[in-house]
Design an enzyme around this catalytic site. Sequence first.
Site, PDB file in Angstrom:
ATOM      1  N   ARG A  28      25.179  58.833  52.143  1.00  0.00           N
ATOM      2  CA  ARG A  28      24.904  59.577  53.385  1.00  0.00           C
ATOM      3  C   ARG A  28      24.131  58.738  54.403  1.00  0.00           C
ATOM      4  NH1 ARG A  28      22.213  65.059  51.710  1.00  0.00           N
ATOM      5  NH2 ARG A  28      21.288  63.647  50.181  1.00  0.00           N
ATOM      6  N   ASN A  46      26.369  66.386  51.458  1.00  0.00           N
ATOM      7  CA  ASN A  46      26.865  66.450  50.086  1.00  0.00           C
ATOM      8  C   ASN A  46      27.330  67.863  49.780  1.00  0.00           C
ATOM      9  OD1 ASN A  46      26.255  63.803  49.474  1.00  0.00           O
ATOM     10  ND2 ASN A  46      24.379  64.273  48.359  1.00  0.00           N
TER      11      ASN A  46
END
Length: 767
Positions: A28, A46
């Site tokens: 990320r 996520n």
Amino acid sequence: MDTPECGADPVRRVEVRVEGVVQGVGFRPFVHGLAQRLALSGHVGNDTAGVVIEAEGPREAVSGFLKALRSDAPPLAAIHELSVVELVPRGGRGFRILDSDGSGRRRALISADSATCEACLRELFDPHDRRYRYPFVNCTDCGPRFTIVRDIPYDRPNTTMAGFPLCGACSREYHDPSDRRFHAQPVCCPECGPQLRIIDAHGRPLGEDPVSRAAELLRAGMIVAVKGLGGYHLAADAVSRDAAATLRVRKHREDKPFAVMVATLAEARRLCHVDECAERALSGRRRPVVLLDRRDAGGAGAPVSDAVAPGTRRLGIMLPYTPLHHLLMRELATPIVLTSGNVSDEPIAFTDDDALARLAGIADAFLVHDRPIHVRADDSVVTTWRGRVIPVRRSRGYAPEPIACPREFPRPVLACGAELKNTVCLATGRRAVLSAHIGDLKNAETLLSFTESIEHLCRLFDITPEVVAHDLHPDYASTRYALEETGLDAIGVQHHHAHVAACLADNGVDGPAIGVAFDGTGYGTDGTVWGGEFLLATCATFERAGHLATVPMPGGEAAVRQPWRMAAAYLRADSRAGDLAVARRQGDRWEQVRKLIDSRVNTPATSSAGRLFDAVAAVLGVRDTVTYEGQAAIELEQRADPHHPDGYHAGVTDIGGTLVVDSPALLGAVVDDHRRGVDPALVAARFHNGLADVIRRTCQEIAERTGIRLVALSGGVFANRLLLGRTVDALEQHGFTVLSHGHVPCNDGGIGFGQAVVVGARDRAAR
């Protein structure tokens, strides 16, 4: 895949779904930083399947973004699927990281544990850094993963770090997208993280500087239990013969080689021959034990005691892979034995109470910490061959990373594996997940580890099996579990078919192929003990096309432990065999075994290649008895002259449509040369070369009958690099395409994978 650009609109918005090992690896923040550099708007987050992204901006920038997602991903990431859906642009500013979404079916994968990265090592040894000499330093590029995960999504509350609340400084790093510790779940420091201590077997403290005290004890010849990533190790000075010998006595491990940890690659090179492939394996993020050819033991550069690895010219070498190991090795500046924390044949100890209970009679001290290990994982072991890394034991650093499969599994499969070197396998979609090495299912502790591994993998990957695969042997603990405990549709898979199917799938093919499956023991469909097999096989089906000649195994399992019995079996028709040294060494027992063979009581028939190696080793005086599986064959390979070109001859006969190799002729030639006083190194080489040649000739005959020229080599005997090399060369020189293993072990550690592959293929065929 990226869709073709169309139209004149310069703005593009896409939704990207990324599946694979993309959580807990810095994916990320990587996406966030990439989007900011390209001035894209959108978000990344996520969920239970992986990572979902929306990105908007100029077409060229979005195209570059999609390309960089694959090409520039973080070191620990492994992208298995990346799908792109075009969306209507809607404007917006900035790029955000969203909170994790834990709803829905879980498909996200967990990274394997990874060796300490260079950035963390610099901090570890920087006196001005707040993590100086802190043995639990880690970041998104390294540290514990699988061994601390209790559940997914992979967030701190679902790991064994949940009991260590972040301090202010660590919290700022954890929440800062520009920091390399952004959402690094095990992040910690001396203020808020786990602590190290050294104690005796009664739990009493032994000093205020645990690392220095442990080093001092090791230098004094003591044995120290060290809590690692996936369990406890037993450490001892590798230079001192007394220390290694003491460890052998206490651990009840008579001969099996110990692994050795060295501080640096330079030190590994002083001990062993290290080529580029071995260097990559030693220093990569997985940090397995690498089996390497040892330099001259008498030379000044090879100080490791012969008691560390008796009977072999090879050493199992590994480099430090945790901050604690780095600290300890820098303090010691000498190689150490670092072997599994257990008594032989038991699973590695991984909880503190269990370690103190089981290792108190072995270790003089315990170097422990308070970060719990959730999943035990032994060190992985690999070898190198012709520029390839080949797994011998697939565990820490590899598990639970999935293996891509060429075809879909119609039903989720649980495969229970073999009795020895057990691993279990879960397969769904187009991927198979193998457990860490479990071991030999011979005692209650290992069987408990087996059942716990199944439960944890099913929970972690949210897979509910619909079918269970098992070996045909009715007395295997794994077979009984499949038939009695699961309540699922149970499918038996012949042991050697599982070996060949594992090799085929390991190479991304379905067959048909000529499968050469050579190992020690496998339950045959005719009730005999197979182990020297030539199969016509696909992933779904097999036919026994040939095998080594069958001989009796006098005493059954006793013949596995006592190779001289196999020599007696092979030489039962040789009237002069009683004059051989192997017969004289056994005295009256030799004739007793010959009578047992004549009585046909407790003498199961076997075609096992492993037992043929045992007989040769006994005749040459290499091994009359063994203390670990494959010992006689391993030591026989070590005796062989790898440069000698000659080989013995064995005929191949068609008996009722099945080719039978006259393997007793190979042993007969060994006996003849041995009686003539030929150097055992040449005899051993001629045996290896002769076996490789008869494999080639048998495959040639099968190919002429079937037209199949693809050969798959599997089974533990092909862990023998000399035989593997000779066989591959012989086959390729005659126009065969040859497959060997690269992702799963050729030994029984790959059986679970092969069982799953077979069941999946049968399911597809039944559609």
